[in-house]
Design an enzyme around this catalytic site. Structure first.
Site, mmCIF file in Angstrom:
data_model
loop_
_atom_site.group_PDB
_atom_site.id
_atom_site.type_symbol
_atom_site.label_atom_id
_atom_site.label_comp_id
_atom_site.label_asym_id
_atom_site.label_seq_id
_atom_site.Cartn_x
_atom_site.Cartn_y
_atom_site.Cartn_z
ATOM 1 N N GLY A 116 38.079 26.619 17.430
ATOM 2 C CA GLY A 116 37.424 27.780 18.025
ATOM 3 C C GLY A 116 36.012 27.984 17.506
ATOM 4 N N GLY A 118 33.454 25.868 18.194
ATOM 5 C CA GLY A 118 32.457 25.218 19.048
ATOM 6 C C GLY A 118 32.058 23.830 18.590
ATOM 7 N N ASP A 164 29.006 28.352 25.188
ATOM 8 C CA ASP A 164 29.123 27.564 23.958
ATOM 9 C C ASP A 164 27.932 26.636 23.780
ATOM 10 O OD1 ASP A 164 31.575 28.796 23.957
ATOM 11 O OD2 ASP A 164 32.693 26.982 23.433
#
Lengths: 340, 340
Positions: A116, A118, A164
């Site tokens: 989580g 990125g 992201d």
């Protein structure tokens, strides 16, 4: 040889709800993927990856063969990382109009895979930037973010978020709403990350939230409520001069952001995307005196993000069963960084 | 000697939101307070209490003196329990028009004090029932529930809910909305309770939710969302014949109720009334395969309620650090029971 790095990120607010058009605020952190690229005189791509997880490992992996690296992390995560590099190479070849370019690529990452934070966006951004520069065709940051998004979308079968890759390319705090991404100011946030060593399945988690939303009107309302938290949160990150939030001290604004993160976490819990270890780390942070704590990213396992200017949360997390690794992460003002 | 017992309760849905006019569904469980009353020939009241907590203790406590019992539970909880008995005696004297009646009272309770299981309501209901019968002035169940409410309101300075005392007097599952309480049908629910040995401060927790609600529109929205969960939950407890829920098997309906409990818990978490040990027990239940789990009552510590027809949740809770006691609790079809 050309070397670029790009940062990972945490979500201060809004993951999952962002899929349904609500705003969200990811924030780049000083944990980077660094990619070194050297042009070859054939059209092969050879990838050497090290430290793809916090445990660290080194593999030699040739994208064009079926060789499976012998490493200590799930093969699916390595495959995934290699998929992003392949897609980055394709984007670089296309951008430089050099369809037959070959590369020796080295990946070093401080960002746990699939947690989580990125990691895939950072690898993709740094890879495209280094490869295009190596080919003498450097991209603007905007074009880089766009190409990195397209690479992620190719790997994730169209399910990627622009946020992201934009956040990793541009750095800092980002406000995303639909396809609109823009940088916003943020105070110097005392970010602490706790990592449970695991990884949720993003696709499955996104699908489970969709199923809840389709089944229950109150789940859809909860998603809207998350959006309302984000709208309040951005006022305290980057207050308009006319906003009463602008009259508060930075410390007061950070405390408010923490309270909003706590609330956001509960709503993510209600949507079924937290886990025992994530909740355990969130409580460790709160009991250590953090201003707030929440899971970050898709959930189901992976990381939490807390705000605490003191060392207490870091210490508390390190003594929390189920927390494999805890670290302080500065806000990354820079996005992609041209190292060499 | 006259003996009455009355059950404790769990909240399947809706605690805290009920304060703001949303519906809630408490449900009586087969854990009882039993009160024995014998009239005295003076106007004194002498109270002997045993097992007021799961650890158990015995005290002699005379309400009219300043003697403090030497016991192993917080004095504030003993004072509180004695306050309810005093208030019950006042209601019984008033109902029987016997202002000078004196009693020897023995309290035995299987319901942990202050843990969100309605110990005070059970003591109050059983106390008024036994004392009025001892005076030859038995009350209807409706009058009993009303008198018990007034006794609780006197102790709690007007902050009482009619739901707790109604549920304890009448038994079964109850739908409460504002001052309206009514019995509803419920399938035979496989209730498991986990208790962390602690107790939250109800007044403080209610005040903290009010502060959140006043501060944040999205907190008010979250309270409304809890109400919507309750409205769906009651359809699966007691479906109207025209409702598609009525076509489902009891098993399917219980599974749905579990999912709704899970969601409700997350929203309570977002309102800041969960705790590390409550979340830990909730996760233990979910990982053991419970259909759903949530905190019950004011929160901050105390009890969780889970639904699991198998022994797994009970076993899982017993091995969960922070869970002091776990037990299966049948739905109590009877409310007040006239034992002798």
């Amino acid at each position: 040889m050309t070397v670029s790095s790009a940062p990972g990120k945490v979500y201060l607010f809004g993951e999952h709800a962002v899929v349904y058009g609500e705003p969200a605020i990811p924030c780049a952190i000083e944990r980077r993927a660094t990619i070194s690229v050297e042009a070859r005189d054939d059209d092969h791509v050879r990838v050497q990856a090290s430290d793809l997880s916090l445990d660290g490992f080194t593999v030699e992996y040739t994208g064009t063969t079926d060789d499976r690296p012998d490493v200590d992390v799930p093969a699916s995560l390595v495959d995934a990382a290699m998929g992003y590099i392949d897609a980055a190479v394709e984007q670089a070849r296309d951008a430089a109009d050099a369809p037959d370019a070959g590369f020796d690529i080295t990946v070093e990452s401080e960002i746990p895979l699939g947690a989580g934070l990125g990691s895939s966006a950072a690898v993709t951004v740094a890879g495209i930037d280094a490869a295009t520069r190596e080919l003498g065709a450097p991209l603007s940051v905007e074009d880089l973010a766009d190409r990195a998004y397209r690479a992620e979308a190719a790997v994730q079968k169209g399910e990627a978020s622009r946020a992201d890759t934009f956040c990793s390319a541009v750095g800092g705090a980002v406000r995303v709403e639909g396809d609109d991404c823009r940088s916003i100011d943020a105070p110097d946030l005392p970010i602490v990350v706790g990592f449970d060593g695991g990884a949720g399945d993003t696709g499955e988690l996104v699908a489970s939230v969709r199923a809840l939303k389709d089944r229950y009107d109150f789940a859809a309302d909860t998603i809207t409520t998350i959006g309302n938290i984000v709208r309040r949160g951005e006022r305290f990150l980057d207050p308009d001069p006319s906003d009463p939030a602008a009259d508060q001290s930075v410390e007061e604004r950070i405390e408010e952001i923490g309270r909003l993160m706590d609330f956001n976490h509960g709503l993510l819990e209600s949507l079924g995307v937290s886990s025992r270890s994530l909740d355990s780390m969130v409580w460790a942070a709160r009991e250590a005196g953090a201003h707030g704590a929440k899971l970050t990213g898709a959930g189901g396992g992976g990381c939490i993000v807390a705000l605490d200017p003191t060392p207490e949360t870091l210490t508390g997390l390190r003594f929390t069963p189920g927390c494999e690794e805890a670290f302080r992460a500065e806000l990354a003002d820079d996005g992609v960084r041209r190292v060499a």
